[in-house]
Design a protein around this motif. Structure first.
Motif, PDB file in Angstrom:
ATOM      1  N   SER A 197       5.134   2.191   3.996  1.00 13.07           N
ATOM      2  CA  SER A 197       5.819   0.898   3.768  1.00 13.07           C
ATOM      3  C   SER A 197       5.151   0.100   2.666  1.00 13.07           C
ATOM      4  CB  SER A 197       5.877   0.023   5.014  1.00 13.07           C
ATOM      5  OG  SER A 197       5.692   0.736   6.163  1.00 13.07           O
ATOM      6  N   ARG A 198       3.819   0.121   2.641  1.00 12.36           N
ATOM      7  CA  ARG A 198       3.136  -0.621   1.570  1.00 12.36           C
ATOM      8  C   ARG A 198       3.469  -0.003   0.209  1.00 12.36           C
ATOM      9  NH1 ARG A 198       2.436  -2.761   5.735  1.00 12.36           N
ATOM     10  NH2 ARG A 198       4.436  -3.495   4.969  1.00 12.36           N
ATOM     11  N   ALA A 199       3.550   1.325   0.161  1.00 11.69           N
ATOM     12  CA  ALA A 199       3.858   2.015  -1.100  1.00 11.69           C
ATOM     13  C   ALA A 199       5.251   1.633  -1.583  1.00 11.69           C
ATOM     14  CB  ALA A 199       3.745   3.524  -0.916  1.00 11.69           C
ATOM     15  N   ALA A 200       6.186   1.467  -0.667  1.00 15.02           N
ATOM     16  CA  ALA A 200       7.545   1.095  -1.056  1.00 15.02           C
ATOM     17  C   ALA A 200       7.555  -0.281  -1.723  1.00 15.02           C
ATOM     18  CB  ALA A 200       8.461   1.120   0.174  1.00 15.02           C
ATOM     19  N   THR A 304      -3.251  -8.697  -2.951  1.00 12.71           N
ATOM     20  CA  THR A 304      -3.014 -10.109  -2.626  1.00 12.71           C
ATOM     21  C   THR A 304      -4.318 -10.860  -2.354  1.00 12.71           C
ATOM     22  OG1 THR A 304      -2.535  -9.328  -0.394  1.00 12.71           O
ATOM     23  CG2 THR A 304      -0.639  -9.882  -1.750  1.00 12.71           C
ATOM     24  N   LYS A 305      -5.315 -10.153  -1.800  1.00 19.15           N
ATOM     25  CA  LYS A 305      -6.600 -10.812  -1.514  1.00 19.15           C
ATOM     26  C   LYS A 305      -7.432 -11.066  -2.767  1.00 19.15           C
ATOM     27  CE  LYS A 305      -9.528 -10.046   2.227  1.00 19.15           C
ATOM     28  NZ  LYS A 305     -10.117  -9.114   3.242  1.00 19.15           N
ATOM     29  N   LEU A 320      -0.681  -5.880  -5.683  1.00 21.36           N
ATOM     30  CA  LEU A 320      -0.164  -4.986  -4.640  1.00 21.36           C
ATOM     31  C   LEU A 320      -0.476  -5.570  -3.269  1.00 21.36           C
ATOM     32  CD1 LEU A 320      -1.177  -1.439  -5.903  1.00 21.36           C
ATOM     33  CD2 LEU A 320       0.708  -2.882  -6.596  1.00 21.36           C
ATOM     34  N   PRO A 321       0.195  -5.056  -2.236  1.00 23.81           N
ATOM     35  CA  PRO A 321      -0.168  -5.499  -0.889  1.00 23.81           C
ATOM     36  C   PRO A 321      -1.633  -5.158  -0.603  1.00 23.81           C
ATOM     37  CG  PRO A 321       1.772  -4.058  -0.847  1.00 23.81           C
ATOM     38  CD  PRO A 321       1.261  -4.044  -2.244  1.00 23.81           C
ATOM     39  N   HIS A 322      -2.276  -5.972   0.225  1.00 22.86           N
ATOM     40  CA  HIS A 322      -3.652  -5.657   0.601  1.00 22.86           C
ATOM     41  C   HIS A 322      -3.641  -4.596   1.697  1.00 22.86           C
ATOM     42  CE1 HIS A 322      -7.328  -6.238   3.062  1.00 22.86           C
ATOM     43  NE2 HIS A 322      -7.840  -6.050   1.858  1.00 22.86           N
ATOM     44  N   VAL A 323      -4.421  -3.539   1.498  1.00 19.25           N
ATOM     45  CA  VAL A 323      -4.520  -2.479   2.506  1.00 19.25           C
ATOM     46  C   VAL A 323      -5.998  -2.218   2.813  1.00 19.25           C
ATOM     47  CG1 VAL A 323      -2.335  -1.335   1.908  1.00 19.25           C
ATOM     48  CG2 VAL A 323      -4.439  -0.679   0.691  1.00 19.25           C
ATOM     49  N   ILE A 330      -5.138   5.392  -2.793  1.00 22.43           N
ATOM     50  CA  ILE A 330      -3.803   6.026  -2.724  1.00 22.43           C
ATOM     51  C   ILE A 330      -2.762   5.029  -3.237  1.00 22.43           C
ATOM     52  CG2 ILE A 330      -2.106   7.219  -1.283  1.00 22.43           C
ATOM     53  CD1 ILE A 330      -4.330   7.945   0.668  1.00 22.43           C
ATOM     54  N   LEU A 331      -2.811   3.803  -2.720  1.00 15.09           N
ATOM     55  CA  LEU A 331      -1.817   2.808  -3.122  1.00 15.09           C
ATOM     56  C   LEU A 331      -1.967   2.444  -4.601  1.00 15.09           C
ATOM     57  CD1 LEU A 331       0.442   1.135  -1.697  1.00 15.09           C
ATOM     58  CD2 LEU A 331      -1.130  -0.793  -1.825  1.00 15.09           C
TER      59      LEU A 331
END
Ligand code: F6R
Length: 364
Positions: A197-200, A304-305, A320-323, A330-331
């Protein structure tokens, strides 16, 4: 066909979320949420070391694998490109783990390295996308990347699928060696399961990536920077740019820049940096500040962080979203590959069939 995309490469870039998900499905038991690997004729708990070898993008995937296997599974890792590994005749302990990575399973250099490792009684574990390939037949065990056929000469989705497999292998190895308790495994598996989902969401950043691309497309030379597991991501970005846009790019470990390449920096050499908010964030940011002080234009991939602090110094950024730190490489690979694609499109090159390159390199 291309399903309405302009090139196979664009289509395959959009398959990242799917491919990561399919590869995870193959390796994670949905009921227990634990990594389950096929039976192996050797024991991950007792292999004394690992030796990783591959070519091109697959080699960069291996470099990320080394960071993970050493840091999380505490397994010592030796790594080299296949064309060098074979001839440097390293002293290897019989019973070590040979980790070979290849999309095609046919790359002559990697196959030759596989055979020479085998002669030294090294167990051969291959991470392959083509499951009926020569390397598959000659390996003790194969872990498949479920990326589907990759048509574009420049590798995209096979790379993130390789990282996904290596992440799962790291978890299984760490558990076998007593370095990861059930809670730790749960945390890392959750981070992986969150990735599709984060990749999308990365595809929402198309405009920001195209703004970066318009700067890169004007350059003759580009410097890519990253630290830790983000260094191989920088290398993957630089390789992809060279391959399809014919712009010279070089990747450096961000901390090493001050030992030489910093003398190259001026307004004509854009700096592409991958800097998500991992424990190496501050150190990398200070390296970027050094580059900016010398007139460097900073194009930064963050999350985002990290966005607020990056925005203070970057000319362009992609957020990108924070993971979880573990899966950040990977992201972060996805937008770096997208950047190379957009630059190539704007230069009008033959994106899917870049000059002088073949999909599978069957000569040494
Ligand atoms: C990069 C690329 C090449 C391949 C390399 C290895 O975009 O396409 O660098 O990664 O030739 O190929 P495989 O993975 O088939 O062994």
């Amino acid at each position: 066909g291309k399903d309405g995309y302009r090139h196979y490469m664009e289509k395959e870039l959009h398959e990242h979320p799917l491919v990561i998900g399919q590869t995870l499905q193959r390796m994670i038991d949905p009921a227990t949420r634990k990594v389950v690997l096929p039976d192996m004729p050797f024991d991950l708990a007792t292999v004394p070391r690992a030796v990783i070898t591959a070519c091109g993008s697959a080699f960069y995937a291996g470099m990320v694998g080394r960071y993970w296997l050493e840091e999380i599974a505490r397994l010592p890792v030796d790594i080299d490109v296949a064309s060098e590994m074979r001839y440097r005749n390293p002293p290897l302990t019989a019973g070590s783990l040979g980790l070979l990575i290849s999309q095609s399973g046919e790359t002559a250099d990697t196959l030759a390295a596989l055979r020479s490792l085998r002669e030294k009684a090294i167990h051969i574990l291959s991470v392959l996308n083509v499951e009926h390939s020569t390397m598959a037949r000659e390996s003790d065990v194969m872990l498949g990347t479920v990326a589907g056929p990759e048509i574009s000469v420049a590798s995209t989705k096979a790379f993130t699928a390789q990282l996904t497999v290596l992440a799962c292998l790291t978890i299984a190895t760490a558990r076998a060696r007593g370095k990861l308790d059930p809670l730790g495994e749960e945390e890392l598996v959750a981070a992986l399961m969150d990735l599709p989902s984060r990749a999308a969401e990365v595809f929402n950043q198309g405009d920001a990536i195209r703004r970066m691309a318009s700067i890169v497309a004007e350059a003759r030379d580009v410097l890519y920077l990253g630290r830790g597991s983000m260094f191989p991501v920088a290398m993957e970005g630089a390789l992809k740019l060279k391959e399809i846009s014919y712009i010279h790019a070089e990747a450096y470990a961000a901390g090493e820049m001050k030992h030489g390449p910093i003398s190259l920096i001026d307004r004509t050499v854009p700096i592409v940096a991958s800097v998500p908010s991992t424990p190496l964030f501050d150190k990398t940011l200070s390296n970027l500040q050094e580059a900016k002080a010398r007139g460097g234009r900073l194009l930064v991939f963050t999350d985002t962080k990290g966005a607020e602090r990056v925005s203070a110094i970057a000319e362009q950024m992609v957020v990108l979203p924070h993971v979880h730190d573990f899966v950040a490489p990977i992201l972060q690979t996805i937008p770096v590959q997208m950047l190379a694609y957009e630059v190539a499109v704007s230069k009008g090159t033959d994106v899917d069939q870049p000059r002088n390159l073949a999909k599978s390199v069957t000569v040494e």
